[in-house]
Design an enzyme around this catalytic site. Structure first.
Site, PDB file in Angstrom:
ATOM      1  N   GLU A 127       0.845  -1.213   0.000  1.00 28.11           N
ATOM      2  CA  GLU A 127       0.000   0.000   0.000  1.00 28.11           C
ATOM      3  C   GLU A 127       0.880   1.262   0.000  1.00 28.11           C
ATOM      4  O   GLU A 127       0.567   2.257  -0.672  1.00 28.11           O
ATOM      5  CB  GLU A 127      -0.922  -0.015   1.225  1.00 28.11           C
ATOM      6  CG  GLU A 127      -1.930   1.117   1.208  1.00 28.11           C
ATOM      7  CD  GLU A 127      -2.783   1.152   2.475  1.00 28.11           C
ATOM      8  OE1 GLU A 127      -3.092   0.076   3.024  1.00 28.11           O
ATOM      9  OE2 GLU A 127      -3.124   2.256   2.913  1.00 28.11           O
ATOM     10  N   SER A 221       1.262 -12.266   7.609  1.00 28.04           N
ATOM     11  CA  SER A 221       0.237 -11.217   7.710  1.00 28.04           C
ATOM     12  C   SER A 221       0.629 -10.201   8.786  1.00 28.04           C
ATOM     13  O   SER A 221       0.648 -10.507   9.983  1.00 28.04           O
ATOM     14  CB  SER A 221      -1.109 -11.868   8.050  1.00 28.04           C
ATOM     15  OG  SER A 221      -1.977 -10.893   8.583  1.00 28.04           O
ATOM     16  N   ASN A 223      -0.966  -7.604   9.876  1.00 28.37           N
ATOM     17  CA  ASN A 223      -2.003  -7.226  10.843  1.00 28.37           C
ATOM     18  C   ASN A 223      -2.224  -8.335  11.866  1.00 28.37           C
ATOM     19  O   ASN A 223      -2.509  -8.065  13.032  1.00 28.37           O
ATOM     20  CB  ASN A 223      -3.290  -6.761  10.141  1.00 28.37           C
ATOM     21  CG  ASN A 223      -4.123  -7.891   9.613  1.00 28.37           C
ATOM     22  OD1 ASN A 223      -4.877  -8.505  10.359  1.00 28.37           O
ATOM     23  ND2 ASN A 223      -3.997  -8.195   8.332  1.00 28.37           N
TER      24      ASN A 223
HETATM   25  S1  SF4 Z   1      -8.111  -2.729   6.149  1.00 25.05           S
HETATM   26 FE1  SF4 Z   1      -9.412  -3.685   4.582  1.00 25.05          FE
HETATM   27  S2  SF4 Z   1     -11.198  -2.331   4.396  1.00 25.05           S
HETATM   28 FE2  SF4 Z   1      -9.589  -1.182   5.461  1.00 25.05          FE
HETATM   29  S3  SF4 Z   1      -8.509  -0.070   3.854  1.00 25.05           S
HETATM   30 FE3  SF4 Z   1      -7.368  -1.967   4.145  1.00 25.05          FE
HETATM   31  S4  SF4 Z   1      -8.279  -3.392   2.661  1.00 25.05           S
HETATM   32 FE4  SF4 Z   1      -9.707  -1.669   2.869  1.00 25.05          FE
END
Ligand code: SF4
Length: 280
Positions: A127, A221, A223
Site C-alpha cells: 500500500e 500477515s 495485521n
Molecule cells: S483494512 Fe481492509 S477495508 Fe480497510 S482499507 Fe485496508 S483493505 Fe480496505
C-alpha cells in the site's frame, strides 16, 4: 475451558471484495483461455493462495517475463508506473484496490499539487509503494516516508499533507503524531482504516477477559502479527497459529481462551480452530 471469540475478526471489506474479484478473473481467464495472475499474494493466507493456485492463479510482481493475461490487483493497490507497465505489456487488469485505498490515492494526487507528501507507513508495504508511486503529469510525486518517530527530525518545517497506511500500528502512529506537533502547518488527510481500529479494540477487549488468546492468521500477515503483539503487550499469552493443526497443547490448559483472527483469515479456518478446541 471457556472459548471467547472476538467481536470483530476475519476478512475486512477490502479483502472480501478482492477475493470476489479473483473469482471473476479466474472465470474470465478460463473463458478466454488466458493465464491469470495476482499482483503479489492476494492475501496473506497460505490456504487461500494454495486454493487459487490450484485453479491456475499464479503470483507475479512484474510483467517482465510473463505471458500477458488477466491480472488481479490486490486491495493494497498498485503504483501508477507499474499499472502502466502491465497495461503496455498487454495485461487486462481486474482492479481490487480497496475503495478506501483508492480514495487515498486520488487524494494524494490532489494534495501533491500544492504540498509535499508525508507517508506514515511500513517500508516496502504494497500500500505504501502504491502511495509513493502516484504520478502527476507522468512525474512521481515528492513524498517522505516516516516509519518511526525518530525519522521526523529529518523533515524541514514546511506545509506537508500527511497520509497514513490504512493498517498502520495505532501506537506508532500516535508517537509519530506527537513528534510532528512541532510542525505547525501539517494537514492530516486520512486516518487508519476503521476496520483495523475495530480489530485492535477487539484484541484489547479479549486480552482483558481471557487468560490467553489464539491469534489465527498467515505467518506473513502484518495485521495478524500486530494483533498477537498487542495481546502480548497486555501481559497475556498470545499463540499465533495459521490453522487448527498448529494449536499448541498448552493452549488447552487455560480456563478462558480468546479467539482472534487477522483481516485475511477465512472464516472456514476460524471455524475449524473452534471445532478442534471444542472436541477436546
Ligand atoms: S483494512 Fe481492509 S477495508 Fe480497510 S482499507 Fe485496508 S483493505 Fe480496505
Amino acid at each position: 475451558m471457556k472459548i471467547v471469540p472476538a467481536k470483530t475478526m476475519g476478512y475486512c471489506g477490502g479483502v472480501s471484495r478482492a477475493l470476489d474479484l479473483a473469482e471473476e478473473a479466474i472465470a474470465y481467464a478460463i473463458e478466454h483461455a488466458l493465464p491469470v495472475y495476482s499482483l503479489g499474494p492476494l492475501i496473506h493466507n497460505p490456504q487461500v493462495i494454495a486454493s487459487l493456485a490450484k485453479r491456475g492463479m499464479s503470483v507475479i510482481e512484474d510483467p517482465e517475463g510473463h505471458e500477458p493475461g488477466v491480472l488481479v490487483v490486490r486491495a493494497h493497490g498498485i503504483s501508477d508506473t507499474l499499472h502502466n507497465r502491465f497495461i503496455d505489456a498487454g495485461f487486462l487488469l481486474f482492479d481490487a484496490t480497496c475503495p478506501v485505498v483508492r480514495h487515498n490515492l486520488s487524494n494524494i494526487a490532489h494534495w501533491a499539487k500544492t504540498h509535499p507528501i508525508i507517508i506514515i507507513g511500513h517500508q516496502g508495504h504494497p500500500e505504501v509503494l502504491a502511495m509513493q508511486g502516484v504520478l502527476i503529469d507522468g512525474k512521481q510525486i515528492e513524498s517522505f516516508l516516516i516509519t518511526k518517530r525518530e525519522e521526523v527530525s529529518a523533515l524541514s518545517n514546511q506545509p506537508y499533507a500527511v497520509f497514513v497506511q490504512t493498517t498502520f500500528d495505532q501506537v506508532l502512529l500516535e508517537e509519530i503524531r506527537t513528534s510532528l506537533k512541532e510542525f505547525d502547518r501539517i494537514v492530516y488527510v486520512n486516518e487508519i482504516c476503521p476496520s483495523s481500529i475495530n480489530r485492535r479494540r477487539a484484541a484489547l477487549d479479549l486480552a482483558g477477559q481471557c487468560d490467553a488468546v489464539l491469534v489465527i492468521g498467515g505467518r506473513q500477515s502484518a495485521n495478524t502479527k500486530a494483533l498477537a503483539e498487542l495481546v502480548s503487550n497486555e501481559g497475556k499469552k498470545a499463540y499465533h497459529i495459521e490453522d487448527s493443526t498448529e494449536i499448541p497443547a498448552e493452549a488447552f490448559s487455560h480456563d478462558t481462551l480468546g479467539i482472534l483472527a487477522g483481516a485475511s483469515t477465512p472464516s472456514s479456518v476460524i471455524e475449524d480452530v473452534v471445532r478442534t478446541l471444542q472436541k477436546e
